[in-house]
Design a protein around this motif. Structure first.
Motif, short mmCIF file in Angstrom:
data_model
loop_
_atom_site.label_atom_id
_atom_site.label_comp_id
_atom_site.label_asym_id
_atom_site.label_seq_id
_atom_site.Cartn_x
_atom_site.Cartn_y
_atom_site.Cartn_z
N ARG A 10 0.85 -1.20 0.00
CA ARG A 10 0.00 0.00 0.00
C ARG A 10 0.88 1.24 0.00
N PHE A 11 1.94 1.20 0.80
CA PHE A 11 2.84 2.35 0.94
C PHE A 11 3.54 2.64 -0.40
N VAL A 12 4.01 1.60 -1.05
CA VAL A 12 4.69 1.78 -2.34
C VAL A 12 3.72 2.37 -3.36
N ARG A 13 2.46 1.89 -3.34
CA ARG A 13 1.47 2.44 -4.28
C ARG A 13 1.31 3.94 -4.06
N PHE A 92 14.17 5.08 -6.43
CA PHE A 92 14.17 5.63 -5.08
C PHE A 92 14.20 4.52 -4.04
N GLY A 93 15.18 4.58 -3.14
CA GLY A 93 15.27 3.61 -2.05
C GLY A 93 14.89 4.30 -0.75
N LEU A 94 14.08 3.61 0.05
CA LEU A 94 13.63 4.19 1.31
C LEU A 94 13.82 3.20 2.44
N CYS A 95 14.49 3.64 3.51
CA CYS A 95 14.48 2.87 4.75
C CYS A 95 13.58 3.63 5.71
N VAL A 96 12.45 3.04 6.06
CA VAL A 96 11.50 3.66 6.99
C VAL A 96 11.99 3.40 8.40
N ASN A 97 12.19 4.46 9.17
CA ASN A 97 12.51 4.29 10.59
C ASN A 97 11.31 3.62 11.27
N LYS A 98 11.58 2.51 11.98
CA LYS A 98 10.49 1.74 12.61
C LYS A 98 9.64 2.59 13.55
N ASN A 99 10.24 3.70 14.03
CA ASN A 99 9.49 4.54 14.98
C ASN A 99 8.71 5.67 14.32
N TRP A 100 8.82 5.83 12.99
CA TRP A 100 8.04 6.90 12.35
C TRP A 100 6.55 6.57 12.44
N SER A 101 5.73 7.60 12.67
CA SER A 101 4.29 7.39 12.73
C SER A 101 3.75 7.16 11.32
N GLU A 102 2.51 6.69 11.25
CA GLU A 102 1.90 6.48 9.94
C GLU A 102 1.78 7.82 9.20
N GLU A 103 1.49 8.86 9.99
CA GLU A 103 1.37 10.19 9.35
C GLU A 103 2.70 10.60 8.69
N THR A 104 3.81 10.41 9.42
CA THR A 104 5.14 10.75 8.86
C THR A 104 5.40 9.93 7.60
N ARG A 105 5.11 8.65 7.66
CA ARG A 105 5.35 7.78 6.49
C ARG A 105 4.54 8.26 5.30
N ASN A 106 3.28 8.61 5.56
CA ASN A 106 2.42 9.06 4.45
C ASN A 106 2.89 10.39 3.88
N ARG A 107 3.34 11.27 4.76
CA ARG A 107 3.83 12.57 4.26
C ARG A 107 5.09 12.38 3.43
N ILE A 108 5.93 11.44 3.83
CA ILE A 108 7.15 11.16 3.05
C ILE A 108 6.78 10.60 1.68
N ALA A 109 5.84 9.65 1.67
CA ALA A 109 5.42 9.06 0.39
C ALA A 109 4.91 10.15 -0.56
N LYS A 110 4.08 11.04 -0.01
CA LYS A 110 3.50 12.11 -0.84
C LYS A 110 4.58 13.07 -1.33
N ILE A 124 10.91 5.11 -11.81
CA ILE A 124 10.71 3.81 -12.47
C ILE A 124 10.93 2.63 -11.53
N GLY A 125 11.23 2.91 -10.25
CA GLY A 125 11.39 1.79 -9.33
C GLY A 125 12.14 2.20 -8.09
N GLY A 126 12.47 1.21 -7.25
CA GLY A 126 13.17 1.51 -6.01
C GLY A 126 13.07 0.34 -5.07
N ASP A 127 13.15 0.62 -3.78
CA ASP A 127 13.00 -0.44 -2.79
C ASP A 127 12.56 0.19 -1.48
N THR A 128 11.76 -0.53 -0.71
CA THR A 128 11.29 -0.03 0.58
C THR A 128 11.60 -1.06 1.66
N VAL A 129 12.32 -0.61 2.71
CA VAL A 129 12.64 -1.50 3.83
C VAL A 129 12.38 -0.72 5.12
#
Ligand SMILES: Nc1ncnc2c1ncn2[C@@H]1O[C@H](COP(=O)(O)OP(=O)(O)OP(=O)(O)O)[C@@H](O)[C@H]1O
Ligand SMILES: Cc1ncc(C[n+]2csc(CCOP(=O)(O)O)c2C)c(N)n1
Ligand SMILES: [Mg+2]
Length: 328
Positions: A10-13, A92-110, A124-129
């Motif tokens: 969902r996040f990648v989408r 684009f490669g993203l390492c999401v900090n495990k402590n980021w809130s859902e709001e922070t994650r969504n704002r980063i995605a946007k 054209i691609g990337g990776d999310t961890v």
């Protein structure tokens, strides 16, 4: 069985929503350049990669998620611009900090989606961890309008040395955040520039259009370091005139306020992301034909020899050593 709607997918989408469409224009020419410049060039494509790590490059108690992403994208785009190119394609490669809130994650995605889309860059691609610290990593590809790219190795004796924009802003903003955060509102321009620098993103392409054929790079580590890179790559000597350095007026004011040396910020301040270049053309030529570029300052001269020298206010010349941020 339906494919599970996992959070990561969902996040990648979200990041890919509204992505700029891929256009199948190849680069107009097919040059090649190995490692050592702001970008490599393969089969005509400029290619660069910059990482931004939480607490090393950005802190989310200083920056909004949007500012952190924007600065990360600018740090990559300035490398393409400094070669005279325009960015086209990103991974684009993203390492999401495990402590980021859902709001922070969504704002980063946007912010990622919009930051690339707004610049006409196709993701054209990337990776999310996920991990203990946040990180952004972009591989950015660009092209030049014609066959000319600006390299670090093209400074020639007789060229003048120029910087676009003013010096010291980002490092001064960082100094305030680190040492006197309570005074951040007194110098908002400096702090904002540090958190999300605004540069002319097609400055390099405009310089090529104006006939510049010298050396060019972006100021990511600081002027003293970048002038040494240019001198070494080009096999020349560079003399910078202290009197001509365009120290940002807010940096001068801030240094007076805190009793600091503005020269240190101008020479050794990194993360400026505007361009340092050399050219045998006079300054007026750029200003006439490149109104969007803002101010360009003639700060010195290229000559035969090696090393970088700073001519002080008293006229005395001293070797200018590279004093840059070093990760190791
Ligand atoms: N881990 C690595 N693997 C391969 N090449 C690298 C690596 N790190 C740096 N390089 C290459 O070394 C050269 C210098 O890198 P450097 O990071 O100093 O350049 P830059 O991208 O202009 O600087 P900045 O990262 O401050 O924007 C570049 O050509 C870069 O591609
Ligand atoms: C939280 C925080 N602490 C310190 C700094 C300062 N800083 C980090 S990397 C760098 C040089 C360029 O990096 P690179 O060589 O990776 O492109 C500088 C000046 C910052 N931006 N944020
Ligand atoms: Mg660079």
């Amino acid at each position: 069985m339906n494919f599970p709607d996992l959070g990561e997918f969902r996040f990648v989408r979200k990041i890919l929503e509204g992505a700029h469409p891929l256009n199948n224009e190849p680069p107009a020419h097919r040059s090649w350049l190995n490692v050592g410049d702001d970008c490599a060039i393969f089969d005509g494509w400029l290619a660069t990669k910059d990482l931004s790590v939480e607490n090393t490059h950005f802190r989310l108690d200083w920056s909004s998620p949007e500012q952190a992403v924007e600065k990360h994208i600018v740090s990559n785009v300035s490398d393409v611009s400094s070669m005279g190119g325009r960015p086209k394609i990103a991974l684009f490669g993203l390492c999401v900090n495990k402590n980021w809130s859902e709001e922070t994650r969504n704002r980063i995605a946007k912010a990622v989606a919009q930051g690339f889309e707004r610049r006409g860059i196709t993701l054209i691609g990337g990776d999310t961890v996920s991990g203990d610290v946040g990180m952004f990593s972009t591989t950015l590809l660009g092209t030049t309008d014609g066959e000319i790219s600006l390299l670090r190795s093209d400074a020639k004796p007789g060229d003048h040395v120029f910087v676009a924009g003013t010096l010291g802003k980002s490092d001064a903003g960082l100094w305030i955040l680190m040492n006197h955060p309570e005074e951040a509102n007194r110098f908002p321009r400096l702090v904002e520039y540090h958190l999300a620098p605004k540069i002319c993103e097609d400055a390099g392409a405009q310089l090529v259009k104006q006939g510049v054929r010298g050396a060019c790079m972006d100021i990511s580590d600081g002027l003293s370091s970048e002038t040494n890179h240019l001198a070494l790559s080009s096999g020349v000597s560079i003399e910078i005139d202290e009197q001509k350095l365009p120290i940002d007026p807010d940096v001068l004011e801030m240094c007076e306020y805190f009793g600091l040396s503005p020269l240190q910020f101008a020479l050794n301040g990194g993360e400026e992301y505007e361009l340092l270049f050399t050219s045998n053309l006079t300054k007026s030529i750029y200003l006439e034909g490149a109104p969007k570029m803002g101010e360009i300052h003639d700060i010195g001269l290229v000559s035969c020899g090696n090393g970088v020298y700073l001519k002080g206010q008293d006229g005395v010349k001293a070797l200018l050593n590279a004093q840059a941020w070093s990760h190791l």
